[in-house]
Design a protein around this motif. Structure first.
Motif, PDB file in Angstrom:
ATOM      1  N   VAL A   1      -5.089   7.146  -3.749  1.00 41.47           N
ATOM      2  CA  VAL A   1      -5.206   5.913  -2.965  1.00 41.47           C
ATOM      3  C   VAL A   1      -6.680   5.522  -2.857  1.00 41.47           C
ATOM      4  O   VAL A   1      -7.047   4.355  -3.042  1.00 41.47           O
ATOM      5  N   ALA A   2      -7.525   6.522  -2.600  1.00 41.70           N
ATOM      6  CA  ALA A   2      -8.957   6.258  -2.472  1.00 41.70           C
ATOM      7  C   ALA A   2      -9.535   5.716  -3.774  1.00 41.70           C
ATOM      8  O   ALA A   2     -10.305   4.749  -3.777  1.00 41.70           O
TER       9      ALA A   2
ATOM     10  N   LEU B   1     -16.571  -0.665  -0.709  1.00 40.91           N
ATOM     11  CA  LEU B   1     -15.701  -1.584   0.032  1.00 40.91           C
ATOM     12  C   LEU B   1     -16.512  -2.447   0.980  1.00 40.91           C
ATOM     13  O   LEU B   1     -16.350  -3.664   1.048  1.00 40.91           O
TER      14      LEU B   1
ATOM     15  N   PHE C   1      -1.685  12.749  12.354  1.00 39.79           N
ATOM     16  CA  PHE C   1      -0.707  11.938  11.628  1.00 39.79           C
ATOM     17  C   PHE C   1       0.646  11.981  12.333  1.00 39.79           C
ATOM     18  O   PHE C   1       1.348  10.981  12.404  1.00 39.79           O
TER      19      PHE C   1
ATOM     20  N   VAL D   1      -6.266   4.975  11.255  1.00 41.19           N
ATOM     21  CA  VAL D   1      -5.679   6.148  10.606  1.00 41.19           C
ATOM     22  C   VAL D   1      -6.673   7.307  10.640  1.00 41.19           C
ATOM     23  O   VAL D   1      -6.403   8.396  10.154  1.00 41.19           O
TER      24      VAL D   1
ATOM     25  N   LEU E   1       0.858  -1.188   0.000  1.00 34.80           N
ATOM     26  CA  LEU E   1       0.000   0.000   0.000  1.00 34.80           C
ATOM     27  C   LEU E   1       0.889   1.230   0.000  1.00 34.80           C
ATOM     28  O   LEU E   1       1.484   1.580   1.011  1.00 34.80           O
TER      29      LEU E   1
ATOM     30  N   ILE F   1      -8.881   6.208   6.239  1.00 39.68           N
ATOM     31  CA  ILE F   1      -8.306   7.278   5.403  1.00 39.68           C
ATOM     32  C   ILE F   1      -9.438   8.054   4.732  1.00 39.68           C
ATOM     33  O   ILE F   1      -9.468   9.283   4.730  1.00 39.68           O
ATOM     34  N   LEU F   2     -10.399   7.308   4.187  1.00 41.20           N
ATOM     35  CA  LEU F   2     -11.517   7.953   3.478  1.00 41.20           C
ATOM     36  C   LEU F   2     -12.416   8.706   4.439  1.00 41.20           C
ATOM     37  O   LEU F   2     -12.871   9.805   4.156  1.00 41.20           O
ATOM     38  N   ALA F   3     -12.649   8.084   5.616  1.00 40.17           N
ATOM     39  CA  ALA F   3     -13.567   8.694   6.583  1.00 40.17           C
ATOM     40  C   ALA F   3     -13.029  10.036   7.076  1.00 40.17           C
ATOM     41  O   ALA F   3     -13.804  10.928   7.418  1.00 40.17           O
TER      42      ALA F   3
ATOM     43  N   PHE G   1      -3.603  11.090  -1.761  1.00 41.02           N
ATOM     44  CA  PHE G   1      -4.529  10.266  -0.986  1.00 41.02           C
ATOM     45  C   PHE G   1      -5.813   9.994  -1.756  1.00 41.02           C
ATOM     46  O   PHE G   1      -6.403   8.932  -1.651  1.00 41.02           O
TER      47      PHE G   1
ATOM     48  N   PHE H   1      -5.862  -0.654  12.811  1.00 40.20           N
ATOM     49  CA  PHE H   1      -4.941   0.408  12.434  1.00 40.20           C
ATOM     50  C   PHE H   1      -5.774   1.662  12.211  1.00 40.20           C
ATOM     51  O   PHE H   1      -6.270   1.882  11.122  1.00 40.20           O
TER      52      PHE H   1
ATOM     53  N   ILE I   1     -16.293   3.992   0.480  1.00 37.25           N
ATOM     54  CA  ILE I   1     -16.495   3.227   1.705  1.00 37.25           C
ATOM     55  C   ILE I   1     -17.643   2.239   1.507  1.00 37.25           C
ATOM     56  O   ILE I   1     -17.542   1.060   1.864  1.00 37.25           O
TER      57      ILE I   1
ATOM     58  N   TYR J   1     -15.850   9.737  -1.474  1.00 37.29           N
ATOM     59  CA  TYR J   1     -15.351   9.030  -0.299  1.00 37.29           C
ATOM     60  C   TYR J   1     -16.412   8.099   0.259  1.00 37.29           C
ATOM     61  O   TYR J   1     -16.148   6.935   0.579  1.00 37.29           O
TER      62      TYR J   1
ATOM     63  N   PHE K   1       3.452   1.537   5.650  1.00 33.61           N
ATOM     64  CA  PHE K   1       2.593   2.680   5.959  1.00 33.61           C
ATOM     65  C   PHE K   1       3.400   3.800   6.619  1.00 33.61           C
ATOM     66  O   PHE K   1       3.275   4.965   6.259  1.00 33.61           O
TER      67      PHE K   1
ATOM     68  N   MET L   1       0.223   9.727  15.225  1.00 38.27           N
ATOM     69  CA  MET L   1       0.290   8.340  14.786  1.00 38.27           C
ATOM     70  C   MET L   1       1.745   7.903  14.609  1.00 38.27           C
ATOM     71  O   MET L   1       2.128   6.800  15.013  1.00 38.27           O
TER      72      MET L   1
ATOM     73  N   MET M   1       4.166   7.528   5.126  1.00 40.08           N
ATOM     74  CA  MET M   1       3.841   8.764   5.838  1.00 40.08           C
ATOM     75  C   MET M   1       5.103   9.595   6.065  1.00 40.08           C
ATOM     76  O   MET M   1       5.079  10.822   5.960  1.00 40.08           O
TER      77      MET M   1
ATOM     78  N   PHE N   1      -8.665   2.181  -4.171  1.00 42.95           N
ATOM     79  CA  PHE N   1      -9.557   1.325  -3.378  1.00 42.95           C
ATOM     80  C   PHE N   1     -10.907   1.192  -4.063  1.00 42.95           C
ATOM     81  O   PHE N   1     -11.515   0.122  -4.088  1.00 42.95           O
TER      82      PHE N   1
ATOM     83  N   VAL O   1      -7.761   0.440   7.265  1.00 47.06           N
ATOM     84  CA  VAL O   1      -6.886   1.527   6.811  1.00 47.06           C
ATOM     85  C   VAL O   1      -7.573   2.303   5.698  1.00 47.06           C
ATOM     86  O   VAL O   1      -7.636   3.535   5.727  1.00 47.06           O
ATOM     87  N   CYS O   2      -8.142   1.567   4.724  1.00 51.27           N
ATOM     88  CA  CYS O   2      -8.856   2.243   3.634  1.00 51.27           C
ATOM     89  C   CYS O   2      -9.992   3.078   4.197  1.00 51.27           C
ATOM     90  O   CYS O   2     -10.113   4.268   3.900  1.00 51.27           O
ATOM     91  N   VAL O   3     -10.819   2.440   5.021  1.00 49.91           N
ATOM     92  CA  VAL O   3     -12.030   3.120   5.474  1.00 49.91           C
ATOM     93  C   VAL O   3     -11.675   4.365   6.288  1.00 49.91           C
ATOM     94  O   VAL O   3     -12.258   5.430   6.091  1.00 49.91           O
TER      95      VAL O   3
END
Lengths: 310, 341
Positions: free
Chosen positions: A239-240, A291, B269, B77, A40, B140-142, A236, B75, A288, A284, A95, B272, A99, A243, B136-138
């Motif tokens: 990345v979204a 997914l 971040f 994020v 990732l 980041i998007l959230a 990002f 995780f 979600i 977004y 990850f 984190m 970052m 996904f 992690v996906c969820v």
């Protein structure tokens, strides 16, 4: 009300959508490459930012967009190589590496902007040579056609070609099959004689190449300047979108177009004084939901399969 | 974290600082002077030390939030989003409610922020626990969704009506007292330290904490001995989200006095990263959060007095994180790699 709507929804939206989605598209392609090998890559943002800075600096000093592009790609590749080394050789969490690269890129470009180009905030100069635009003289006559199809920056159509090329590479070639097997089951791949480490490293380097291109497009195609943190979350979003498409280039491209579309509508709504936030949220929330639904279906299917066996 | 990895973290710190010294020397400044100013900028005098403390509080809480969620093997994020939502909840309770005694008002603000942050974190937690959706996906998007929600709220229903998108000022009873004026350090520090102790106690001394750790280490085993692993996982995320919400509330109640659109430059971040370097060890989290806060505060002083850009320190912090993440890099003893977070 309808006047307002026609200000938001008209043929220029096509162009705006494509333009807004292209930086995200390159970011997505950067992630897709590594995601297929189960890495990732959240460092896209940083790779893009460094690429964007390099492109502007080289274009300014050398006056050549080609050199600028090559330099951006080289920088992207070097960063990706460092990330690959940290993750694969020294077992760092990818990850964290991503970052840290984002943080490093933000600080480093700010630092170099001050030290090399002598300003802070943003850098614009007439000496910056942008990426070439494709101009078709025969479309000049018609306003609508010109808006729809003319004067695209070289990288906008190229990005779309890249989507199909990558899709072919991943799903129609031996190389792609092996790469995906590395991602899906590294142990099986290793057993089958595929050098997992080398493949992962290789694909990280390619992703650096695309990431560098993403940066060059952002600073020399999408705009013609460098600004601190000019990627502004586009990595990002990439990345979204990755996904959203589940790592499939074509589906992820659709995700990018949705991002570009909502972004264009959002900025138009804002100029009309309407709240753009709910429109901007759509990609977004959609991702979600997709997914969650996909996993929910998979879980249900697994439950059915299990009960059938027992 | 065992002895060897503590040592390797120390070596990483030294290497990063040496690297910084070399760059400073190459720029034609004196490294000794630069580090002296960095140190002074972080600790010398009320204003500077207060600056460190004011950065330490959100870093500590967001790092804790991340460490807690990692105990149930999630995780998280999404702490940044929880921070934003907590902040706007606190801003709303702080401004809408009047005529309440200060301790009650502050408590209500914090509770609102923690409830909102916790509820928000429960969504990815539940998706992970019940449907195995990658958190992690969820998360980041959230984050984006949460930030857009607050941006809408501060722009329209809760707007103070000024040109800047911000909410109305909090009532005086909801403000946290400044402890080191003229800096913005505030009594939120004590709330954060209390949260640290409580979190440590819950995770390492309570039954619930035991369940959380059992689920995080081996969900199958936990399920076998009768722990409802999914429920525990969701509540672990609620816990984590509540800490994130608290961080946002303290920023609003202690630093700003109102909610400002887009006020956080990715605080969570940084938090984190602090948690990740500490390998999610709750005892080490405050040390690393403090270290990062001191570097960030000190770099301002360094920039002012030596002309070395602050961004150099940020670059060195990023380098440090990158090096610290490479567990195999400064390994002195085989097998020192601990359990994966």
């Amino acid at each position: 009300m309808f006047d307002d709507l026609s200000l938001v929804f008209n043929y220029t939206l096509f162009r705006a959508t494509l333009r807004a989605s292209t930086p995200i598209l390159y970011a997505t392609l950067t992630c897709i490459l590594t995601q297929q090998a189960d890495i990732l890559n959240v460092g896209v943002e940083g790779i893009m930012l460094c690429g964007a800075f390099t492109a502007v600096a080289v274009s300014y000093f050398s006056g050549s967009w080609l050199l600028a592009l090559l330099a951006a790609v080289a920088v992207g590749t070097v960063i990706a190589a460092v990330m690959a080394l940290a993750h694969l050789r020294y077992k760092a969490d990818i990850f964290v590496v991503g970052m840290a690269v984002n943080m490093l890129a933000l600080a480093l470009t700010r630092f170099l902007l001050q030290k090399v180009l002598g300003t802070s905030g943003s850098f614009y100069d007439r000496a910056i040579v942008p990426l070439p635009r494709i101009h078709l003289a025969l479309l000049d006559g018609n306003e609508v056609l010109r808006s729809l199809f003319n004067d695209y920056s070289l990288f906008e159509p190229l990005g779309i070609l890249l989507v199909f090329f990558l899709s072919w590479l991943l799903y129609r070639t031996v190389w792609g099959l092996r790469l995906r097997s590395v991602g899906l089951n590294p142990l099986a791949a290793e057993t089958a004689g595929i050098p997992v480490f080398r493949r992962k490293f290789e694909v990280m380097l390619y992703s650096g190449v695309v990431g560098g291109m993403a940066g060059a497009y952002l600073s020399l195609g999408y705009s013609r300047l460098f600004a601190e943190n000019m990627t502004n979350g586009r990595g990002f979003m990439g990345v979204a979108a990755m996904f959203f498409g589940g790592g499939d280039p074509i589906r992820s491209w659709i995700g990018c177009l949705i991002f570009g579309f909502t972004d264009s509508i959002g900025s138009r709504l804002q100029s009309l004084g309407l709240p753009p936030q709910f429109i901007l949220m759509i990609p977004y929330v959609a991702t979600i939901s997709i997914l969650a639904l996909a996993m929910g279906r998979k879980m249900a299917a697994q439950r059915r399969a299990r009960s059938a066996l027992k | 974290m065992n002895k060897s990895s503590t040592l390797s973290t120390l070596v990483t710190v030294v290497v990063s600082l040496l690297f910084g010294a070399v760059v400073v020397a190459l720029l034609g400044h004196s490294p000794a002077e630069a580090y002296r100013e960095l140190f002074r900028g972080a600790f010398w005098g009320r204003f500077n030390f207060g600056g460190t403390l004011e950065r330490f509080v959100p870093l500590l809480l967001t790092a804790l939030a991340f460490a807690v969620s990692s105990k149930v093997a999630v995780f998280n994020v999404g702490v940044e989003g929880e921070l934003y939502l907590g902040a706007i909840a606190a801003a709303w309770v702080g401004a809408a409610l009047t005529g309440v005694a200060a301790p009650i008002h502050i408590g209500l603000c914090l509770m609102a922020a923690m409830a909102v942050g916790g509820a928000w974190a429960a969504i990815p937690g539940a998706l992970k626990a019940y449907w195995r959706v990658n958190e992690v996906c969820v998360t980041i998007l959230a984050n984006y969704v949460a930030i857009y929600i607050t941006s809408y709220l501060v722009g329209y229903p809760l707007s103070a009506g000024t040109g800047v998108p911000q909410t109305a000022a909090l009532a005086a009873t909801a403000r946290l007292a400044r402890i080191l004026p003229p800096s913005r350090a505030n009594s939120g520090l004590f709330i954060a330290l209390a949260a640290l102790l409580v979190t440590w106690w819950i995770v390492h001394r309570s039954t619930w904490g035991y369940k959380m750790r059992a689920v995080g280490e081996n969900a199958g085993y936990a399920e076998h001995v009768g722990i409802r692993s999914r429920v525990t996982m969701v509540w672990g995320m609620v816990f984590s989200g509540a800490l994130g919400g608290m961080a946002g509330a303290i920023e609003v109640m202690g630093l700003y006095g109102y909610f400002l659109d887009g006020f956080s430059p990715g605080i969570a971040f940084d938090g984190m990263l602090a948690a990740l370097i500490a390998r999610n060890d709750i005892r080490l989290v405050p040390l690393l959060a403090f270290f990062l806060a001191a570097l960030k505060a000190g770099s301002l002083g360094m920039e002012r007095f030596t002309g070395i850009p602050k961004s150099l320190v940020d670059a060195i912090i990023a380098m440090f994180i990158l090096l610290a993440a490479m567990e195999g890099l400064f390994l002195f003893r085989r097998g020192a790699r601990g359990k994966e977070a």
